[in-house]
Design a protein around this motif. Structure first.
Motif, PDB file in Angstrom:
ATOM      1  N   GLY A  92       2.077 -77.720 -33.201  1.00 57.34           N
ATOM      2  CA  GLY A  92       1.303 -76.830 -32.556  1.00 57.34           C
ATOM      3  C   GLY A  92       0.353 -77.645 -31.539  1.00 57.34           C
ATOM      4  N   MET A  93       0.535 -79.020 -31.482  1.00 60.31           N
ATOM      5  CA  MET A  93      -0.423 -79.656 -30.535  1.00 60.31           C
ATOM      6  C   MET A  93       0.252 -80.835 -30.078  1.00 60.31           C
ATOM      7  N   PHE A  94      -0.043 -81.532 -28.786  1.00 57.33           N
ATOM      8  CA  PHE A  94       0.347 -82.751 -28.449  1.00 57.33           C
ATOM      9  C   PHE A  94      -0.483 -83.392 -27.507  1.00 57.33           C
ATOM     10  N   THR A  95      -0.421 -84.687 -27.368  1.00 54.37           N
ATOM     11  CA  THR A  95      -1.475 -85.485 -26.656  1.00 54.37           C
ATOM     12  C   THR A  95      -0.686 -86.236 -25.509  1.00 54.37           C
ATOM     13  N   SER A  96      -1.350 -86.305 -24.233  1.00 52.28           N
ATOM     14  CA  SER A  96      -0.842 -87.102 -23.250  1.00 52.28           C
ATOM     15  C   SER A  96      -1.888 -87.784 -22.530  1.00 52.28           C
ATOM     16  N   SER A  97      -1.631 -89.105 -22.148  1.00 56.10           N
ATOM     17  CA  SER A  97      -2.604 -89.925 -21.365  1.00 56.10           C
ATOM     18  C   SER A  97      -1.984 -90.298 -20.124  1.00 56.10           C
ATOM     19  N   SER A  98      -2.912 -90.496 -19.121  1.00 58.45           N
ATOM     20  CA  SER A  98      -2.137 -90.811 -17.750  1.00 58.45           C
ATOM     21  C   SER A  98      -3.266 -91.814 -17.115  1.00 58.45           C
ATOM     22  N   PHE A  99      -2.482 -92.426 -15.958  1.00 54.80           N
ATOM     23  CA  PHE A  99      -3.121 -93.204 -14.910  1.00 54.80           C
ATOM     24  C   PHE A  99      -4.254 -92.671 -14.278  1.00 54.80           C
ATOM     25  N   ASP A 100      -4.492 -91.218 -14.758  1.00 54.67           N
ATOM     26  CA  ASP A 100      -5.479 -90.440 -13.881  1.00 54.67           C
ATOM     27  C   ASP A 100      -6.878 -90.591 -14.838  1.00 54.67           C
ATOM     28  N   LYS A 101      -6.748 -91.567 -15.746  1.00 54.65           N
ATOM     29  CA  LYS A 101      -7.846 -91.858 -16.520  1.00 54.65           C
ATOM     30  C   LYS A 101      -8.418 -90.545 -17.344  1.00 54.65           C
ATOM     31  N   THR A 102      -7.312 -89.886 -17.772  1.00 49.95           N
ATOM     32  CA  THR A 102      -7.718 -88.786 -18.797  1.00 49.95           C
ATOM     33  C   THR A 102      -6.752 -88.872 -20.020  1.00 49.95           C
ATOM     34  N   LEU A 103      -7.272 -88.295 -20.956  1.00 48.61           N
ATOM     35  CA  LEU A 103      -6.302 -87.955 -22.291  1.00 48.61           C
ATOM     36  C   LEU A 103      -6.401 -86.418 -22.546  1.00 48.61           C
ATOM     37  N   LYS A 104      -5.306 -85.753 -22.537  1.00 50.52           N
ATOM     38  CA  LYS A 104      -5.250 -84.448 -22.509  1.00 50.52           C
ATOM     39  C   LYS A 104      -4.975 -84.019 -23.888  1.00 50.52           C
ATOM     40  N   ILE A 105      -5.149 -82.915 -24.752  1.00 52.49           N
ATOM     41  CA  ILE A 105      -4.933 -82.352 -25.859  1.00 52.49           C
ATOM     42  C   ILE A 105      -4.522 -81.178 -25.504  1.00 52.49           C
ATOM     43  N   TRP A 106      -3.112 -80.898 -25.589  1.00 48.38           N
ATOM     44  CA  TRP A 106      -2.256 -79.816 -25.246  1.00 48.38           C
ATOM     45  C   TRP A 106      -2.022 -79.006 -26.467  1.00 48.38           C
ATOM     46  N   ASP A 107      -2.168 -77.508 -26.081  1.00 50.95           N
ATOM     47  CA  ASP A 107      -1.721 -76.442 -27.325  1.00 50.95           C
ATOM     48  C   ASP A 107      -0.333 -76.105 -26.731  1.00 50.95           C
ATOM     49  N   THR A 108       0.597 -76.521 -27.799  1.00 53.33           N
ATOM     50  CA  THR A 108       2.028 -76.377 -27.348  1.00 53.33           C
ATOM     51  C   THR A 108       2.462 -74.870 -27.104  1.00 53.33           C
ATOM     52  N   THR A 110       0.730 -72.191 -25.774  1.00 52.98           N
ATOM     53  CA  THR A 110       0.251 -71.705 -24.293  1.00 52.98           C
ATOM     54  C   THR A 110       0.136 -72.658 -23.310  1.00 52.98           C
ATOM     55  N   LEU A 111       0.461 -73.989 -23.760  1.00 60.96           N
ATOM     56  CA  LEU A 111       0.578 -75.058 -22.706  1.00 60.96           C
ATOM     57  C   LEU A 111      -0.698 -75.061 -21.998  1.00 60.96           C
ATOM     58  N   GLN A 112      -1.991 -75.141 -22.550  1.00 61.52           N
ATOM     59  CA  GLN A 112      -3.118 -75.094 -22.229  1.00 61.52           C
ATOM     60  C   GLN A 112      -3.760 -76.355 -22.588  1.00 61.52           C
ATOM     61  N   PRO A 113      -4.572 -77.146 -21.747  1.00 65.91           N
ATOM     62  CA  PRO A 113      -5.377 -78.348 -22.753  1.00 65.91           C
ATOM     63  C   PRO A 113      -6.585 -77.634 -23.356  1.00 65.91           C
ATOM     64  N   ALA A 114      -6.361 -78.373 -24.516  1.00 65.20           N
ATOM     65  CA  ALA A 114      -7.659 -77.654 -25.642  1.00 65.20           C
ATOM     66  C   ALA A 114      -8.641 -78.550 -25.404  1.00 65.20           C
ATOM     67  N   ASP A 115      -8.360 -79.843 -25.119  1.00 60.45           N
ATOM     68  CA  ASP A 115      -9.576 -80.623 -24.720  1.00 60.45           C
ATOM     69  C   ASP A 115      -9.089 -81.771 -24.023  1.00 60.45           C
ATOM     70  N   ILE A 116     -10.248 -82.383 -23.021  1.00 60.38           N
ATOM     71  CA  ILE A 116      -9.776 -83.368 -21.986  1.00 60.38           C
ATOM     72  C   ILE A 116     -10.692 -84.628 -22.082  1.00 60.38           C
ATOM     73  N   PHE A 117     -10.463 -85.606 -22.534  1.00 59.01           N
ATOM     74  CA  PHE A 117     -11.202 -87.003 -22.593  1.00 59.01           C
ATOM     75  C   PHE A 117     -11.111 -87.814 -21.279  1.00 59.01           C
ATOM     76  N   ASN A 118     -12.360 -88.145 -20.535  1.00 57.50           N
ATOM     77  CA  ASN A 118     -12.281 -88.957 -19.461  1.00 57.50           C
ATOM     78  C   ASN A 118     -12.629 -90.167 -19.651  1.00 57.50           C
ATOM     79  N   GLY A 121     -11.250 -96.088 -16.837  1.00 58.16           N
ATOM     80  CA  GLY A 121     -10.103 -97.048 -16.349  1.00 58.16           C
ATOM     81  C   GLY A 121      -9.019 -96.254 -16.618  1.00 58.16           C
ATOM     82  N   THR A 122      -8.090 -96.761 -15.938  1.00 54.51           N
ATOM     83  CA  THR A 122      -6.705 -96.234 -16.259  1.00 54.51           C
ATOM     84  C   THR A 122      -6.403 -96.126 -17.600  1.00 54.51           C
ATOM     85  N   VAL A 123      -5.574 -95.279 -18.443  1.00 55.20           N
ATOM     86  CA  VAL A 123      -5.195 -95.404 -19.740  1.00 55.20           C
ATOM     87  C   VAL A 123      -3.920 -95.768 -19.610  1.00 55.20           C
TER      88      VAL A 123
END
Lengths: 378, 231
Positions: A92-108, A110-118, A121-123
């Motif tokens: 039901g959920m997945f996480t992705s982290s990126s060079f844009d310095k965020t970690l996003k928690i996604w609801d599979t 609805t494909l909306q981010p449930a939470d975003i951690f900033n 530095g780049t992750v």
């Protein structure tokens, strides 16, 4: 029974993964519940979800993309996605982290981010423990030497592990103890932490096993003679494999921190970021699949032998992931493709024991069909 | 050229060590050096690296061989039979004033302790050497400075060997680099006249290149092909 399957891995002309990514694929993850869905993250910030199951009756099929967070999505990552991971307990959920310095928690769904951690530095890497029941911590390795632990339940990111001196390139939770975390850094050190303890790390891996005589003094307590950019626990959690830019791969005993001194030879490593390699599960002996330029090198973990090189990609391979139910390997590369390596089917071995099998029907000549399909003989 | 041993086990490692030591040109350095073999040369004869490391370690613990940090690569170790090493060191200091001190070093430090380097604490407290003694040992070539307060065990006169070795390795690599497609048949390489920079002999360098994975061995219908490794 499983040994020979991995030894016969090859590029299968019948299996394909739909080609959607427009740039290199940095990370792959297969969900642990059913082993059916796979996530991929690309250098363009796109995350795609594939269905690996074959519902068509034909042997030849393409793994289709189910949905994706594409460039037109309002919350898509702005820069390259370095790590994706399914929520360990359900899809039901997945996480992705990126060079844009965020970690996003996604609801599979609805494909909306449930939470975003900033972060500052780049992750480079993040990981959530596959077995944790008492905590929901996501370990994050960024450009800063501090390892962040983000709590999914409370949304806070205040727990920090201090100890490294340069950027943290790879993090991995132990599959055996839910509180043990391993981190690898560009300062050549690999540290193991118990997140319940307030004091520093449990221990730092030393490639010379404390023998001060072997190294020069600066190299004391280092796991590699260069940046350590890949980490993977074996499936039982008893050993840890690390790769570094000194072109070496080392196997460690994860409870004592001892270098087992297994010699894999030269394991070429020129990556400036993390390398995501995979270890097989469910077979004995265990194999490590390590990206080696545009090929994948397969090593036997405990003896250090190079079994084979899997060739098929046109450009640098960035990540590998192993599907243990079918003993298959998926690899993503800079050439924007994901290849599936499937064990080649063996010829069925004729049964030696004929007592239980039905006796071969031998045709009585009297019943043989005298009809001939050829007009000439007629 | 030596048969490519496929066997494993302690016996294979010892045999490979002896055959590689036989390749070392004693006369080149006026017989002042003991036969020096590089640890990674063993991998070209006995392919199971982890097993070779383990057997070599047990030989080191038993006092049969000594390992030396050669200085050009943190991973490259030189292997010398202990008897040869002791004989050459004694020869080198014969008649000099440091002879008694060096003999004392060989008996009291070398024999019991199989390490690659020593630091001040051990030298002065455990073995009872003074600063002046250590300076004399460095002068005799038995110890080399590592950093403040620690020393590598060294082979006296090994500098000449290192220079010849590095030049020869560079020359053989350049040979393969200039070849078409950067690859050359092993048999053809062995039959060629070695360039002048190669003073240790082509077979010695070939074992070194294969063991250090600077070239890849590719089996082909005309024999083994040596192709330059990509990175």
């Amino acid at each position: 029974m499983w040994i020979s399957w991995v030894l016969s891995l090859e590029l299968n002309k019948d299996r394909d993964v739909e080609r959607i990514h427009g740039s290199g694929i940095n990370t792959l993850d297969i969900e642990p519940v059913e082993g059916r869905y796979m996530l991929s993250g690309g250098s363009d910030g796109v995350v795609i979800l594939y269905d690996l199951e074959n519902f068509s009756k034909k042997p030849c099929y393409t793994c289709k993309a189910v949905c994706s967070v594409g460039r037109s999505h309002p919350d898509v990552h702005r820069f390259s996605v370095e790590t994706v991971q399914w929520y360990p307990h359900d899809t039901g959920m997945f996480t992705s982290s990126s060079f844009d310095k965020t970690l996003k928690i996604w609801d599979t769904n609805t494909l909306q981010p449930a939470d975003i951690f900033n972060f500052e530095g780049t992750v480079y890497s993040h990981h959530m423990s596959p077995i944790a029941t008492k905590h929901c911590l996501i370990a994050v390795g960024t450009k800063s030497p501090k390892v962040h632990l983000c709590d999914l339940k409370s949304g806070s990111c205040s727990h920090i592990l201090q100890g490294h001196r340069q950027e943290v390139l790879a993090v991995s939770w132990s599959p055996r103890y839910e509180h043990v975390l391993a981190t690898a850094s560009a300062d050549s050190r690999v540290k193991l932490w118990d997140v319940r303890r307030a004091s520093g790390c449990l221990f730092t891996l030393d490639q010379h096993n404390g023998e001060k005589s072997k190294a020069s003094s600066e190299a004391a307590n280092t796991a590699h003679n260069g940046r350590v950019n890949g980490l993977c626990f074996t499936s039982d959690g008893l050993h840890l494999l690390t790769v570094g830019t000194d072109d070496r791969m080392r196997l460690w005993n994860s409870s004592t921190g001892e270098n087992t001194l297994v010699n894999y030879g030269k394991v070429c490593n020129t990556s400036r970021k993390g390398i995501k390699f995979a270890i097989s599960r469910g077979c004995n002996p265990e194999f490590a699949f390590v990206p080696y330029d545009s090929n994948i090198a397969v090593y036997t973990i405990y003896s250090g032998e190079l079994i084979t090189m899997l060739r098929g990609h046109y450009s640098t391979v960035d990540c590998c992931v192993f599907q243990s139910d079918f003993q298959e390997l998926y690899s993503g590369s800079k050439d924007c493709t994901i290849l599936a390596w499937v064990p080649a089917l063996r010829e069925p071995v004729p049964e030696e024991d004929n007592e239980k099998s039905l006796p071969l029907q031998s045709l009585n000549p009297a019943y043989e069909d005298a009809w001939s399909s050829s007009d000439d003989e007629g | 050229m030596h048969r490519w041993l496929r066997a494993e086990g302690r016996g294979a490692v010892e045999e490979s060590l002896h055959s590689l030591a036989a390749l070392f040109p004693r006369g080149l350095f006026d017989d002042a050096l003991p036969p020096l073999v590089l640890r990674h040369q063993l991998y070209s004869l006995v392919p199971a690296r982890t097993a070779v490391d383990q057997h070599l370690n047990s030989m080191k613990e038993e006092g049969l061989v000594r390992l030396f940090q050669l200085g050009f690569d943190t991973d490259a170790f030189g292997v010398v039979f202990t008897e040869d090493y002791k004989a050459k060191v004694v020869e080198a200091v014969a008649g000099k004033e440091s002879e008694a001190l060096v003999r004392r070093f060989l008996d009291s430090v070398l024999t019991p302790c199989a390490d690659i380097s020593y630091d001040t604490v051990r030298m002065m407290q455990d073995f009872g050497f003074r600063d002046a003694d250590i300076t004399q040992l460095v002068g005799a070539g038995v110890l080399t400075v590592r950093d403040a307060g620690s020393w590598w065990l060294a082979v006296p006169g090994a500098g000449r060997f290192m220079k010849a070795f590095l030049r020869g390795r560079k020359a053989v690599l350049a040979l393969i680099q200039k070849a078409r497609y950067r690859e050359v048949l092993l048999a053809e390489l062995q039959s060629r006249r070695p360039p002048r920079a190669v003073r240790l002999g082509l077979p010695y360098h070939i074992h070194d290149l294969i063991g250090a994975q600077l070239v890849r061995c590719i089996p082909s219908t005309s024999g083994t092909l040596l192709r330059l490794a990509d990175t």
